[in-house]
Scaffold this motif. Structure first.
Motif, PDB file in Angstrom:
ATOM      1  N   VAL A  49      12.722   8.073 -22.396  1.00  0.00           N
ATOM      2  CA  VAL A  49      11.941   9.201 -21.912  1.00  0.00           C
ATOM      3  C   VAL A  49      10.685   9.320 -22.768  1.00  0.00           C
ATOM      4  O   VAL A  49      10.741   9.236 -23.991  1.00  0.00           O
ATOM      5  CB  VAL A  49      12.773  10.498 -21.992  1.00  0.00           C
ATOM      6  N   SER A  50       9.555   9.545 -22.126  1.00  0.00           N
ATOM      7  CA  SER A  50       8.295   9.664 -22.854  1.00  0.00           C
ATOM      8  C   SER A  50       8.175  11.042 -23.507  1.00  0.00           C
ATOM      9  O   SER A  50       8.870  11.990 -23.145  1.00  0.00           O
ATOM     10  CB  SER A  50       7.113   9.455 -21.903  1.00  0.00           C
ATOM     11  N   TYR A  51       7.266  11.154 -24.451  1.00  0.00           N
ATOM     12  CA  TYR A  51       7.002  12.425 -25.110  1.00  0.00           C
ATOM     13  C   TYR A  51       6.542  13.465 -24.089  1.00  0.00           C
ATOM     14  O   TYR A  51       6.981  14.619 -24.110  1.00  0.00           O
ATOM     15  CB  TYR A  51       5.938  12.248 -26.203  1.00  0.00           C
ATOM     16  N   GLU A  52       5.673  13.050 -23.173  1.00  0.00           N
ATOM     17  CA  GLU A  52       5.151  13.973 -22.159  1.00  0.00           C
ATOM     18  C   GLU A  52       6.272  14.514 -21.284  1.00  0.00           C
ATOM     19  O   GLU A  52       6.314  15.696 -20.953  1.00  0.00           O
ATOM     20  CB  GLU A  52       4.084  13.278 -21.306  1.00  0.00           C
ATOM     21  N   HIS A  53       7.208  13.664 -20.916  1.00  0.00           N
ATOM     22  CA  HIS A  53       8.337  14.106 -20.105  1.00  0.00           C
ATOM     23  C   HIS A  53       9.163  15.151 -20.865  1.00  0.00           C
ATOM     24  O   HIS A  53       9.543  16.184 -20.300  1.00  0.00           O
ATOM     25  CB  HIS A  53       9.228  12.914 -19.744  1.00  0.00           C
ATOM     26  N   GLY A  54       9.432  14.889 -22.128  1.00  0.00           N
ATOM     27  CA  GLY A  54      10.196  15.832 -22.941  1.00  0.00           C
ATOM     28  C   GLY A  54       9.487  17.165 -23.085  1.00  0.00           C
ATOM     29  O   GLY A  54      10.116  18.219 -23.052  1.00  0.00           O
ATOM     30  N   ARG A  55       8.180  17.138 -23.260  1.00  0.00           N
ATOM     31  CA  ARG A  55       7.405  18.379 -23.407  1.00  0.00           C
ATOM     32  C   ARG A  55       7.468  19.193 -22.131  1.00  0.00           C
ATOM     33  O   ARG A  55       7.736  20.399 -22.157  1.00  0.00           O
ATOM     34  CB  ARG A  55       5.956  18.046 -23.756  1.00  0.00           C
ATOM     35  N   ARG A  56       7.247  18.562 -20.997  1.00  0.00           N
ATOM     36  CA  ARG A  56       7.283  19.283 -19.721  1.00  0.00           C
ATOM     37  C   ARG A  56       8.683  19.793 -19.401  1.00  0.00           C
ATOM     38  O   ARG A  56       8.855  20.874 -18.852  1.00  0.00           O
ATOM     39  CB  ARG A  56       6.762  18.404 -18.596  1.00  0.00           C
ATOM     40  N   ASP A  57       9.683  19.020 -19.758  1.00  0.00           N
ATOM     41  CA  ASP A  57      11.061  19.435 -19.511  1.00  0.00           C
ATOM     42  C   ASP A  57      11.396  20.695 -20.299  1.00  0.00           C
ATOM     43  O   ASP A  57      12.015  21.632 -19.775  1.00  0.00           O
ATOM     44  CB  ASP A  57      12.021  18.298 -19.878  1.00  0.00           C
ATOM     45  N   SER A  58      10.961  20.744 -21.562  1.00  0.00           N
ATOM     46  CA  SER A  58      11.235  21.935 -22.374  1.00  0.00           C
ATOM     47  C   SER A  58      10.485  23.152 -21.826  1.00  0.00           C
ATOM     48  O   SER A  58      11.006  24.272 -21.852  1.00  0.00           O
ATOM     49  CB  SER A  58      10.888  21.688 -23.840  1.00  0.00           C
ATOM     50  N   GLN A  59       9.267  22.955 -21.318  1.00  0.00           N
ATOM     51  CA  GLN A  59       8.530  24.066 -20.714  1.00  0.00           C
ATOM     52  C   GLN A  59       9.250  24.581 -19.472  1.00  0.00           C
ATOM     53  O   GLN A  59       9.331  25.791 -19.244  1.00  0.00           O
ATOM     54  CB  GLN A  59       7.123  23.624 -20.345  1.00  0.00           C
ATOM     55  N   LEU A  60       9.782  23.686 -18.667  1.00  0.00           N
ATOM     56  CA  LEU A  60      10.510  24.081 -17.473  1.00  0.00           C
ATOM     57  C   LEU A  60      11.774  24.868 -17.838  1.00  0.00           C
ATOM     58  O   LEU A  60      12.081  25.890 -17.224  1.00  0.00           O
ATOM     59  CB  LEU A  60      10.884  22.856 -16.635  1.00  0.00           C
ATOM     60  N   HIS A  61      12.486  24.417 -18.875  1.00  0.00           N
ATOM     61  CA  HIS A  61      13.681  25.140 -19.317  1.00  0.00           C
ATOM     62  C   HIS A  61      13.322  26.537 -19.803  1.00  0.00           C
ATOM     63  O   HIS A  61      14.041  27.496 -19.518  1.00  0.00           O
ATOM     64  CB  HIS A  61      14.393  24.357 -20.421  1.00  0.00           C
ATOM     65  N   LEU A  62      12.228  26.664 -20.519  1.00  0.00           N
ATOM     66  CA  LEU A  62      11.774  27.960 -20.998  1.00  0.00           C
ATOM     67  C   LEU A  62      11.432  28.875 -19.809  1.00  0.00           C
ATOM     68  O   LEU A  62      11.831  30.057 -19.772  1.00  0.00           O
ATOM     69  CB  LEU A  62      10.560  27.815 -21.905  1.00  0.00           C
ATOM     70  N   LEU A  63      10.741  28.349 -18.827  1.00  0.00           N
ATOM     71  CA  LEU A  63      10.374  29.119 -17.638  1.00  0.00           C
ATOM     72  C   LEU A  63      11.632  29.593 -16.900  1.00  0.00           C
ATOM     73  O   LEU A  63      11.745  30.771 -16.528  1.00  0.00           O
ATOM     74  CB  LEU A  63       9.507  28.266 -16.703  1.00  0.00           C
ATOM     75  N   LEU A  64      12.591  28.700 -16.696  1.00  0.00           N
ATOM     76  CA  LEU A  64      13.814  29.073 -15.991  1.00  0.00           C
ATOM     77  C   LEU A  64      14.647  30.086 -16.785  1.00  0.00           C
ATOM     78  O   LEU A  64      15.227  31.008 -16.200  1.00  0.00           O
ATOM     79  CB  LEU A  64      14.649  27.830 -15.696  1.00  0.00           C
ATOM     80  N   ALA A  65      14.691  29.935 -18.111  1.00  0.00           N
ATOM     81  CA  ALA A  65      15.430  30.885 -18.924  1.00  0.00           C
ATOM     82  C   ALA A  65      14.789  32.270 -18.878  1.00  0.00           C
ATOM     83  O   ALA A  65      15.468  33.292 -18.810  1.00  0.00           O
ATOM     84  CB  ALA A  65      15.504  30.384 -20.369  1.00  0.00           C
ATOM     85  N   THR A  66      13.463  32.299 -18.890  1.00  0.00           N
ATOM     86  CA  THR A  66      12.740  33.570 -18.796  1.00  0.00           C
ATOM     87  C   THR A  66      12.992  34.217 -17.442  1.00  0.00           C
ATOM     88  O   THR A  66      13.213  35.425 -17.357  1.00  0.00           O
ATOM     89  CB  THR A  66      11.228  33.355 -19.017  1.00  0.00           C
ATOM     90  N   TYR A  67      12.974  33.427 -16.389  1.00  0.00           N
ATOM     91  CA  TYR A  67      13.205  33.940 -15.053  1.00  0.00           C
ATOM     92  C   TYR A  67      14.622  34.510 -14.919  1.00  0.00           C
ATOM     93  O   TYR A  67      14.832  35.570 -14.347  1.00  0.00           O
ATOM     94  CB  TYR A  67      12.998  32.836 -14.013  1.00  0.00           C
ATOM     95  N   ALA A  68      15.587  33.802 -15.488  1.00  0.00           N
ATOM     96  CA  ALA A  68      16.988  34.253 -15.398  1.00  0.00           C
ATOM     97  C   ALA A  68      17.172  35.524 -16.199  1.00  0.00           C
ATOM     98  O   ALA A  68      17.915  36.403 -15.863  1.00  0.00           O
ATOM     99  CB  ALA A  68      17.912  33.161 -15.910  1.00  0.00           C
TER     100      ALA A  68
END
Length: 68
Positions: A49-68
């Motif tokens: 997995v690339s660094y960019e993929h990991g960065r975007r994945d963590s942002q998505l998890h943060l967004l979903l956690a905030t939404y929940a």
């Protein structure tokens, strides 16, 4: 001219056909390898997995956690 030499070559690669004993023996010689599976005698390894993929994945998890 530059020659590239792999100092610690992989003992198996995706698609190799191995027995369970061969797989486990080679797996133990590769402590830096994190993920590999032997499914029906065929070695399966995920692509890195690339660094960019990991960065975007963590942002998505943060967004979903905030939404929940």
């Amino acid at each position: 001219m530059t020659h590239l030499v792999q100092v610690n070559p992989l003992l198996f690669e995706p698609g190799d056909r191995l027995s369970l004993n061969e797989f486990l023996e080679r797996w133990e010689k590769m402590p830096e390898l994190k993920f590999a599976e032997l499914i029906d005698g065929t070695v399966h390894m995920p692509s890195p997995v690339s660094y960019e993929h990991g960065r975007r994945d963590s942002q998505l998890h943060l967004l979903l956690a905030t939404y929940a």
